[in-house]
Design an enzyme around this catalytic site. Sequence first.
Site, PDB file in Angstrom:
ATOM      1  N   LYS A  51     -25.477-112.336  66.798  1.00 27.98           N
ATOM      2  CA  LYS A  51     -26.638-112.835  66.082  1.00 27.98           C
ATOM      3  C   LYS A  51     -27.279-111.703  65.271  1.00 27.98           C
ATOM      4  O   LYS A  51     -27.202-110.538  65.667  1.00 27.98           O
ATOM      5  CB  LYS A  51     -27.690-113.356  67.066  1.00 27.98           C
ATOM      6  CG  LYS A  51     -27.303-114.563  67.888  1.00 27.98           C
ATOM      7  CD  LYS A  51     -28.431-114.905  68.858  1.00 27.98           C
ATOM      8  CE  LYS A  51     -28.066-116.097  69.756  1.00 27.98           C
ATOM      9  NZ  LYS A  51     -28.071-117.360  69.007  1.00 27.98           N
ATOM     10  N   ARG A  83     -22.827-124.481  75.754  1.00 28.59           N
ATOM     11  CA  ARG A  83     -22.078-125.712  76.046  1.00 28.59           C
ATOM     12  C   ARG A  83     -20.851-125.425  76.909  1.00 28.59           C
ATOM     13  O   ARG A  83     -20.394-126.299  77.632  1.00 28.59           O
ATOM     14  CB  ARG A  83     -21.682-126.402  74.730  1.00 28.59           C
ATOM     15  CG  ARG A  83     -20.709-125.632  73.878  1.00 28.59           C
ATOM     16  CD  ARG A  83     -20.705-126.095  72.433  1.00 28.59           C
ATOM     17  NE  ARG A  83     -21.947-125.742  71.760  1.00 28.59           N
ATOM     18  CZ  ARG A  83     -22.247-126.063  70.502  1.00 28.59           C
ATOM     19  NH1 ARG A  83     -21.373-126.759  69.792  1.00 28.59           N
ATOM     20  NH2 ARG A  83     -23.381-125.711  69.959  1.00 28.59           N
TER      21      ARG A  83
END
Length: 464
Positions: A238, A312
């Site tokens: 990020k 996820r």
Amino acid sequence: MSRLEDWTAQATPIDFVDKESWPVVAETLPPALAAFARACGFDGKVGAHLLAPGPDGAPAVVLFGVEAAGARHRDPFLPGKLATLLPPGLYRLREGVSDSYAAALAFLLGGYSFSRYVTPKKELPRLCAPQDADRARIERVAAALSLGRDLVNTPANDLGPEALAEAALALAARHGAQARVIVGDALLSENFPLVHAVGRAAAQAPRLVDMSFGPEEAMKVTLVGKGVCFDSGGLDIKPSSAMLLMKKDMGGAATALALADILMGSSARLRLRVLLPIVENAISADAMRPGDIYPSRKGLSVEIGNTDAEGRLVLADALALACEEEPDLLIDFATLTGAARVALGPELPAFYTGDDSLALEIETYGRKLGDPVWRLPLWEPYDSQLEGKASNIVNVSSSAHAGSITAALFLRRFVNKPEKWAHFDLFAWNPSAKPGRPEGGEIQTARLLAELIEERAARWSVKA
């Protein structure tokens, strides 16, 4: 966290008024007090307050402006503003408040502050327990949400995977629940390959907490919470601006623990299970790579299209484990996608379920309790975007659109009965302070789900 005080008539009363009712209320006040209110310009405007003195100069009454009965939107947490407005002292809600439970809960939550590293700046006002509300429940819910807020607010240097697991074990011990933790390479031997793949690059080993509470013959409810204690993005790193709030990426686990705290402290008859896959998504020589393919607990092979879509992955193994027990209700919580925030903003969690009646129930409790949510669709045509070429499934869509929906569709691949499942895509953070909701970590959806689950458990017990 503040607690409610025993009720006493000696406490300073709080009157709620609105702009429409204020002229009528003013006529009922002692003339000197009404004149003081007019001189101060108090008119019942929403959020306005006035601490009016009596003849001896001591506080006689608090006037607080709320929305009129016919307002388009009424915030049940608006009275939480008083927790930061009023000076120290003991106060009580005047008899006849329309929702004294919500007002008292908001007052306690409005006085919350994260004080692990700093001394609280001032003494807070105190509130008497309303005579017409369940004091024990108000305090239990406020304490659970404060626990969750503390977890979200704690930085990753003090709340890594080990500390988060310890917090879960402490909660289990407090309620007499059973709990175990699977750590490090034991995740591989017990068939949690995706949890291990995401967390193996961190200094603290990945782990999975498995907590159980209540009689086995009761309604089975399983909560799954994403426990990513810090998310660097992995090798798909990020930018620094996107990492600033990544201590809150375990907000799903904090929500599951807060909800579990409420439920285990209630009289609801249910078999509660809490599963927390806990990791840090870090970068090292052992980090998972884009293009890697891993097995999953369910048997599906998963290709890593982006290492920053790690939440996820850990949820997938935990959901597969949950389904092996065939719970009557399966709920997962995750700070999963920026797409949900772009669509709905920070205050409105997205949720998904394969059952329309469950969706309606969730929305109804959300409106009733001022714990808002918004259903998004499990749009079938997007499911094909997750198909892999060298694997059964890829962890990200091939499209830049509908990121929250495709993430939910990915999770659905690991759920046996979507009609008994709900997925919540949360933000778990207040970007700015609002009544009852200070800036910082927030626990969303736990209040609505606590009442929904308690009601379902009661109906289930009657049918059983």
